[in-house]
Design a protein around this motif. Structure first.
Motif, PDB file in Angstrom:
ATOM      1  N   ILE A 455      17.909  -0.816  -7.943  1.00 55.68           N
ATOM      2  CA  ILE A 455      17.230  -1.056  -6.669  1.00 55.68           C
ATOM      3  C   ILE A 455      18.295  -1.081  -5.577  1.00 55.68           C
ATOM      4  CG2 ILE A 455      15.636  -2.514  -5.414  1.00 55.68           C
ATOM      5  CD1 ILE A 455      14.532  -1.378  -8.050  1.00 55.68           C
ATOM      6  N   LEU A 456      18.261  -0.101  -4.706  1.00 56.50           N
ATOM      7  CA  LEU A 456      19.255   0.042  -3.637  1.00 56.50           C
ATOM      8  C   LEU A 456      18.578  -0.157  -2.289  1.00 56.50           C
ATOM      9  CD1 LEU A 456      21.049   3.244  -4.985  1.00 56.50           C
ATOM     10  CD2 LEU A 456      21.714   0.864  -5.335  1.00 56.50           C
ATOM     11  N   VAL A 457      19.166  -1.035  -1.468  1.00 56.68           N
ATOM     12  CA  VAL A 457      18.599  -1.358  -0.164  1.00 56.68           C
ATOM     13  C   VAL A 457      19.727  -1.392   0.866  1.00 56.68           C
ATOM     14  CG1 VAL A 457      17.327  -3.075   1.201  1.00 56.68           C
ATOM     15  CG2 VAL A 457      16.770  -2.730  -1.226  1.00 56.68           C
ATOM     16  N   THR A 458      19.448  -0.866   2.042  1.00 56.71           N
ATOM     17  CA  THR A 458      20.336  -1.026   3.190  1.00 56.71           C
ATOM     18  C   THR A 458      19.633  -1.916   4.207  1.00 56.71           C
ATOM     19  OG1 THR A 458      21.343   1.138   2.864  1.00 56.71           O
ATOM     20  CG2 THR A 458      21.600   0.134   5.027  1.00 56.71           C
ATOM     21  N   ALA A 459      20.272  -3.002   4.610  1.00 60.41           N
ATOM     22  CA  ALA A 459      19.641  -3.956   5.524  1.00 60.41           C
ATOM     23  C   ALA A 459      20.636  -4.403   6.582  1.00 60.41           C
ATOM     24  CB  ALA A 459      19.104  -5.157   4.754  1.00 60.41           C
ATOM     25  N   THR A 460      20.236  -4.335   7.835  1.00 64.61           N
ATOM     26  CA  THR A 460      21.061  -4.798   8.951  1.00 64.61           C
ATOM     27  C   THR A 460      20.205  -5.662   9.868  1.00 64.61           C
ATOM     28  OG1 THR A 460      20.567  -2.840  10.300  1.00 64.61           O
ATOM     29  CG2 THR A 460      22.500  -2.742   8.880  1.00 64.61           C
ATOM     30  N   ASP A 461      20.891  -6.495  10.629  1.00 60.60           N
ATOM     31  CA  ASP A 461      20.179  -7.370  11.557  1.00 60.60           C
ATOM     32  C   ASP A 461      21.120  -7.782  12.663  1.00 60.60           C
ATOM     33  OD1 ASP A 461      17.607  -9.051  11.975  1.00 60.60           O
ATOM     34  OD2 ASP A 461      19.235 -10.513  12.194  1.00 60.60           O
ATOM     35  N   ASN A 462      20.575  -7.999  13.845  1.00 64.47           N
ATOM     36  CA  ASN A 462      21.397  -8.373  14.987  1.00 64.47           C
ATOM     37  C   ASN A 462      22.031  -9.748  14.816  1.00 64.47           C
ATOM     38  OD1 ASN A 462      18.628  -9.269  15.217  1.00 64.47           O
ATOM     39  ND2 ASN A 462      19.131 -10.023  17.260  1.00 64.47           N
ATOM     40  N   ILE A 463      21.398 -10.643  14.065  1.00 63.13           N
ATOM     41  CA  ILE A 463      21.940 -11.974  13.794  1.00 63.13           C
ATOM     42  C   ILE A 463      22.653 -12.006  12.458  1.00 63.13           C
ATOM     43  CG2 ILE A 463      21.345 -14.382  13.359  1.00 63.13           C
ATOM     44  CD1 ILE A 463      21.179 -13.728  16.252  1.00 63.13           C
ATOM     45  N   GLY A 464      22.088 -11.350  11.490  1.00 62.84           N
ATOM     46  CA  GLY A 464      22.641 -11.350  10.145  1.00 62.84           C
ATOM     47  C   GLY A 464      21.531 -11.455   9.114  1.00 62.84           C
ATOM     48  N   ILE A 465      21.789 -10.947   7.910  1.00 67.14           N
ATOM     49  CA  ILE A 465      20.810 -10.996   6.826  1.00 67.14           C
ATOM     50  C   ILE A 465      21.050 -12.240   5.979  1.00 67.14           C
ATOM     51  CG2 ILE A 465      20.023  -9.862   4.724  1.00 67.14           C
ATOM     52  CD1 ILE A 465      19.121  -8.395   7.177  1.00 67.14           C
ATOM     53  N   GLU A 466      19.984 -13.005   5.736  1.00 68.90           N
ATOM     54  CA  GLU A 466      20.088 -14.170   4.868  1.00 68.90           C
ATOM     55  C   GLU A 466      19.878 -13.785   3.410  1.00 68.90           C
ATOM     56  OE1 GLU A 466      17.117 -17.723   4.337  1.00 68.90           O
ATOM     57  OE2 GLU A 466      18.554 -18.235   5.936  1.00 68.90           O
ATOM     58  N   GLN A 467      18.840 -12.998   3.128  1.00 64.78           N
ATOM     59  CA  GLN A 467      18.607 -12.588   1.753  1.00 64.78           C
ATOM     60  C   GLN A 467      17.727 -11.348   1.711  1.00 64.78           C
ATOM     61  OE1 GLN A 467      16.507 -15.702  -0.322  1.00 64.78           O
ATOM     62  NE2 GLN A 467      14.559 -15.237   0.629  1.00 64.78           N
ATOM     63  N   VAL A 468      17.874 -10.604   0.607  1.00 57.34           N
ATOM     64  CA  VAL A 468      17.026  -9.454   0.321  1.00 57.34           C
ATOM     65  C   VAL A 468      16.484  -9.648  -1.089  1.00 57.34           C
ATOM     66  CG1 VAL A 468      16.910  -6.947   0.058  1.00 57.34           C
ATOM     67  CG2 VAL A 468      18.395  -7.953   1.812  1.00 57.34           C
ATOM     68  N   SER A 469      15.199  -9.423  -1.278  1.00 62.28           N
ATOM     69  CA  SER A 469      14.595  -9.613  -2.592  1.00 62.28           C
ATOM     70  C   SER A 469      13.529  -8.553  -2.843  1.00 62.28           C
ATOM     71  CB  SER A 469      13.979 -11.010  -2.709  1.00 62.28           C
ATOM     72  OG  SER A 469      12.926 -11.163  -1.770  1.00 62.28           O
ATOM     73  N   MET A 470      13.052  -8.539  -4.078  1.00 57.60           N
ATOM     74  CA  MET A 470      12.019  -7.606  -4.506  1.00 57.60           C
ATOM     75  C   MET A 470      10.938  -8.402  -5.238  1.00 57.60           C
ATOM     76  SD  MET A 470      12.516  -4.604  -7.353  1.00 57.60           S
ATOM     77  CE  MET A 470      11.138  -3.722  -8.091  1.00 57.60           C
ATOM     78  N   THR A 471       9.678  -8.202  -4.875  1.00 61.51           N
ATOM     79  CA  THR A 471       8.570  -8.753  -5.656  1.00 61.51           C
ATOM     80  C   THR A 471       7.855  -7.598  -6.339  1.00 61.51           C
ATOM     81  OG1 THR A 471       7.026  -8.645  -3.791  1.00 61.51           O
ATOM     82  CG2 THR A 471       8.269 -10.675  -4.069  1.00 61.51           C
ATOM     83  N   TYR A 472       7.459  -7.788  -7.591  1.00 60.53           N
ATOM     84  CA  TYR A 472       6.842  -6.680  -8.326  1.00 60.53           C
ATOM     85  C   TYR A 472       5.746  -7.188  -9.253  1.00 60.53           C
ATOM     86  CZ  TYR A 472       9.969  -8.116 -12.175  1.00 60.53           C
ATOM     87  OH  TYR A 472      10.617  -8.824 -13.155  1.00 60.53           O
ATOM     88  N   LEU A 473       4.792  -6.315  -9.553  1.00 57.49           N
ATOM     89  CA  LEU A 473       3.681  -6.595 -10.443  1.00 57.49           C
ATOM     90  C   LEU A 473       3.594  -5.481 -11.470  1.00 57.49           C
ATOM     91  CD1 LEU A 473       2.479  -7.024  -7.218  1.00 57.49           C
ATOM     92  CD2 LEU A 473       0.965  -8.471  -8.573  1.00 57.49           C
ATOM     93  N   ILE A 474       3.282  -5.839 -12.705  1.00 53.88           N
ATOM     94  CA  ILE A 474       3.224  -4.877 -13.794  1.00 53.88           C
ATOM     95  C   ILE A 474       1.762  -4.560 -14.094  1.00 53.88           C
ATOM     96  CG2 ILE A 474       3.764  -4.479 -16.216  1.00 53.88           C
ATOM     97  CD1 ILE A 474       6.173  -6.342 -15.844  1.00 53.88           C
ATOM     98  N   ASN A 475       1.443  -3.264 -14.137  1.00 53.48           N
ATOM     99  CA  ASN A 475       0.087  -2.776 -14.394  1.00 53.48           C
ATOM    100  C   ASN A 475      -0.902  -3.451 -13.453  1.00 53.48           C
ATOM    101  OD1 ASN A 475       0.894  -0.919 -16.333  1.00 53.48           O
ATOM    102  ND2 ASN A 475       0.817  -2.447 -17.976  1.00 53.48           N
TER     103      ASN A 475
END
Length: 825
Positions: A455-475
């Motif tokens: 899982i590759l993500v690019t994230a930027t923010d004018n203040i700063g990034i606190e966290q990046v996460s992924m939520t997922y469901l199966i079937n």
């Protein structure tokens, strides 16, 4: 008519595949200025500059490296040429090598030589001025990096081998009837460094490019005696008779403050602008009468007299080159970030210069009303950091614009951003309401054998990034799982999604959530609506043959890019890439669209693969071959022993040039960078591939096969269609199981409880493997059946299965595959 060429550039940068910046891809070529020999003889000698003559002193080192590829030169002219090269190496500075190609060849009578930049670029990152074309050697100096490598010259020159009156000495004692070769080489290298531009005459009008949007950087400085800039279209429309009149006014100057200061006069360098426009000489030389034989600035006049030796470019030429960018001061600074609370702000900046700067002149200019009003603060040098540092206090909440400026000891002003104040940096103090900027390339599929995905993500923010996460469901689950995506470096975040217990046909839905570090905890969720979805794909057992006419949907392939269906202007189903396939339209990005056959193929004696195809993808440059940097987009069929990596070509990549119909239709419907031509069934041509001809595989190997479409930035077309795929199958497969379509049937169809299978074959079939799949391609049941007396009879109990579409595959011992579908009520 002067010809301007837009050319695709060979880059030497280590980018992703063939990724290129748009400005690098669109280099421009123009004809080089010409140097003529006169019939006059005037004995004179201007010796080499002190920077070169004092080169043996440790303080007089070379400022650059000019590497010449000599074509056709003998030793004597080559040694003189190298002498001129070394003079320039002590006068101009560049952190990267300057590559030059020089040809010793026959030229027109009276022509001594010519030279010019091989390419020009505009709007590169470090450009001091926007919308101006810069010569490639200067671009590389300002960018401090190679744009074209050693295989592509920065300067290209030619010198007249038919001239019998060359003097190759380096002492300046040129005989009365000979031309000083060192002087001519010095002159031509100046043109190659950028002492030339885009002005020319066409249809009795003056212009600077009928297909180019901007003038050259030299042209930026050309003015008339009334201080009117020739590229000011309000005064001199382009093209216009007024512009040609200026070209031939004998009243043009180069507005260089550095050159004027060097001359010690109030007059800018006067340019050669005779009453009849000469494309090889006008404007891009100094005035012959103003700077006559023996004048310190006479090197760059358009004509060389016999016995005239000039081994110094002169202060005017050096000043002109300096103001074009060859003497430059760059400011390095990490822009101020937004913040929620007011308080002291520390700004740091570094300076890199080719001259000397006034250490007290670096300033911070800022405004909260778009520079209607502005304040200025000095930035002081901190020796312990070797940086300039400024602490800014007492700024209230609000938005601020700012830029930095510095002045060198020659009173030249430099800015960051380079075109300030029209460009500027911006920051805000106060409550943050801005959501993070997030990009993510969705997962295409997950292999049943691995059950993992990056899982590759690019994230930027004018203040700063606190966290990046992924939520997922199966079937069909409604209970979400969460995966934290840790920060790696820069703006990049990465995690591995590892699952277990899933099988072919299962699906995963997911979202990416980025939260900033502001008090409001602003979030961005991708996708904005719904979920990304991908499936688990299993690889099937190996077969010796495979066919598919794509008239029915199937999960025989792993791909989120390609699809099976009937497109407009096609008679039946086919395997299609996206139409049109996208191009990234962003620097340094490329796309690969892939489709993998799930069935590995056991290579036999008849290693033939055939299909019909339509290929409407961006063609490469004329003469380019697969693997060349200017091959651009392509399609390719590849094989792998494991189906996951180490993909090797079964046939070299190809593009629309493979067929005249494809190429003409692609080119006939160009809009902007892209082609709007669409595929149709009468464009199909047959493709046959020997699976071992490329040397990657041999008989007995079991290989996976995939189709791939590669897309580089800024141009694309309709794409790729594939039909009637046959791999080692009749007439190429061995031990064919012959049957008529009505002799292998499933009934009843639709079915409620028991499905009956009946087959009748003309040759002995021995045993057959039956595989039952649901509409997602998930394997539900597999069993081995006996064929007695060329007859197959069998039944399957289906009462427990839900209603829907199902598939039955019959795999014979020779590898042949037959597929049928049915509907369960």
């Amino acid at each position: 008519m002067r010809q301007f060429l837009l050319c695709m550039v060979i880059t030497g940068l280590a980018l992703s595949s063939l990724a290129q910046n748009k400005w690098k891809k669109e280099g421009v070529q123009i004809p080089a200025p010409i140097c003529y020999g006169s019939s006059h003889s005037h004995q004179s000698f201007i010796k080499a500059p002190s920077q070169y003559l004092k080169r043996l002193k440790s303080t007089q080192e070379k400022k650059s490296s000019i590497i010449v590829t000599y074509i056709g030169f003998e030793d004597e002219p080559k040694q003189a040429f190298q002498y001129a090269v070394e003079i320039w190496e002590h006068l101009i500075a560049s952190p990267v090598p300057i590559y030059m190609t020089a040809r010793w060849t026959a030229l027109d009578e009276g022509v001594l030589g010519s030279c010019g930049p091989y390419l020009y670029f505009e709007n590169f990152e470090a450009a001091p001025k926007k919308n101006r074309y810069y010569p490639v050697a200067l671009v590389e100096k300002l960018e401090a990096m190679e744009i074209t490598d050693a295989t592509v010259p920065d300067l290209i020159a030619q010198f007249n081998s038919d001239n019998d009156n060359w003097y190759f000495g380096t002492d300046g004692q040129t005989p009365d009837n000979q031309y000083d070769f060192v002087s001519v080489v010095l002159h031509e290298i100046a043109h190659g460094l950028g002492y030339t531009g885009f002005f020319y005459e066409q249809d009795q009008q003056g212009t600077y490019g009928d297909i180019l949007p901007y003038p050259g950087i030299f042209d930026e400085f050309v003015i008339n005696g009334s201080d009117e800039q020739l590229i000011d279209t309000e005064i001199f429309p382009n093209p216009s008779a007024e512009l040609l009149q200026a070209f031939t006014s004998n009243n043009l100057y180069f507005e260089s403050s550095t050159a004027k200061q060097a001359s010690g006069t109030d007059t800018y360098p006067r340019l050669y602008a005779p009453t009849s426009f000469d494309e090889g000489s006008s404007i891009y030389h100094l005035n012959e009468r103003t700077y006559q034989v023996g004048n310190a600035n006479s090197l760059m006049t358009p004509f060389f007299d016999q016995a005239e030796a000039i081994h110094d470019p002169g202060p005017l030429t050096l000043g002109m080159l300096a103001d074009m960018g060859w003497v430059y001061t760059s400011i390095r600074h990490q822009p101020i970030e937004d913040r929620e609370l007011a308080g002291p702000i520390t700004l740091e900046a570094g300076i890199k210069t080719d001259s000397e700067i006034d250490s007290t002149s670096l300033i911070f200019v800022y405004s909260n009303d778009a520079f209607t009003n502005a304040d200025t603060l000095p930035i002081s040098y901190a020796q312990e950091k070797d940086l300039f540092v400024l602490t800014i206090n007492d700024l209230a909440e609000g938005s601020y614009h700012y830029y930095l400026a510095v002045t060198d000891t020659s009173q030249r002003n430099y800015y960051l951003p380079g075109t300030a104040p029209s460009d500027y940096f911006e920051f805000t103090i106060g409550a943050d309401l801005i959501q993070p900027l997030v990009t993510h390339t969705p997962v295409k599929y997950m292999l049943e054998s691995e059950l993992r995905a990056e899982i590759l993500v690019t994230a930027t923010d004018n203040i700063g990034i606190e966290q990046v996460s992924m939520t997922y469901l199966i079937n069909d689950s409604e209970t979400p799982n969460t995966l934290a995506i840790p920060h790696q470096e820069g703006d990049h975040y990465q995690a591995t999604l590892q699952l277990s217990g899933l099988m072919d046909g299962d699906s995963i839905r997911y979202q990416i959530i980025a939260t900033d570090s502001s008090s409001n905890k602003n979030q961005t969720v991708l996708p904005a609506d719904g979920y990304y979805t991908f499936r688990v794909d299993g690889l099937y057992e190996a077969v010796r043959a495979y066919t598919n006419n794509f008239n029915a949907d199937t999960r025989d392939f792993i791909s989120s890019d390609f699809f099976i269906g009937t497109e407009p202007r096609f008679n039946d189903g086919a395997l299609h890439s996206p139409h049109p396939y996208p191009s990234p339209d962003e620097d340094d990005l490329t796309y690969n669209f892939t489709c993998l056959l799930k069935y590995p193929i056991v290579l036999t004696d008849r290693t033939k693969m055939t299909f019909n195809e339509v290929v409407l993808v961006e063609p490469g440059e004329d003469g380019s071959l697969f693997g060349d940097d200017d091959f651009w987009d392509y399609v390719i069929v590849e094989g792998s022993l494991n189906g996951t990596d180490k993909w090797l070509p079964l046939i070299d990549g190809y593009d629309s040039r493979e067929n005249t119909t494809w190429l003409s239709n692609y080119n006939n419907f160009i809009q902007g960078n892209n082609s709007t031509a669409t595929g149709r069934s009468n464009y199909y041509i047959a493709r046959e591939i020997n699976l071992t001809d490329n040397g990657s595989f041999e008989k007995g190997d079991t290989i996976f096969i995939r189709f791939r479409l590669f897309s580089d930035p800024y141009a694309h077309g309709w794409g790729w269609a594939i039909d009637d795929l046959s791999i080692q199958d009749p007439p190429t497969a061995t031990n064919e199981i012959t049957y008529s379509p009505g002799e292998l049937i499933l009934y009843p169809n639709p079915v409620r409880t028991d499905l009956f299978i009946k087959g009748s074959f003309k040759s002995k079939a021995d045993r057959v493997k039956l595989s039952l799949f649901n509409s997602h391609g998930q394997l539900l049941n597999q069993e081995e059946l006996a064929v007695n007396n060329k007859q197959l009879t069998h039944s399957i109990q289906l009462e427990s299965l839900p209603a829907g579409l199902y598939f039955v595959n019959f795999t014979f011992e020779n590898g042949q595959l037959i597929s049928r579908k049915f509907i369960k009520h």
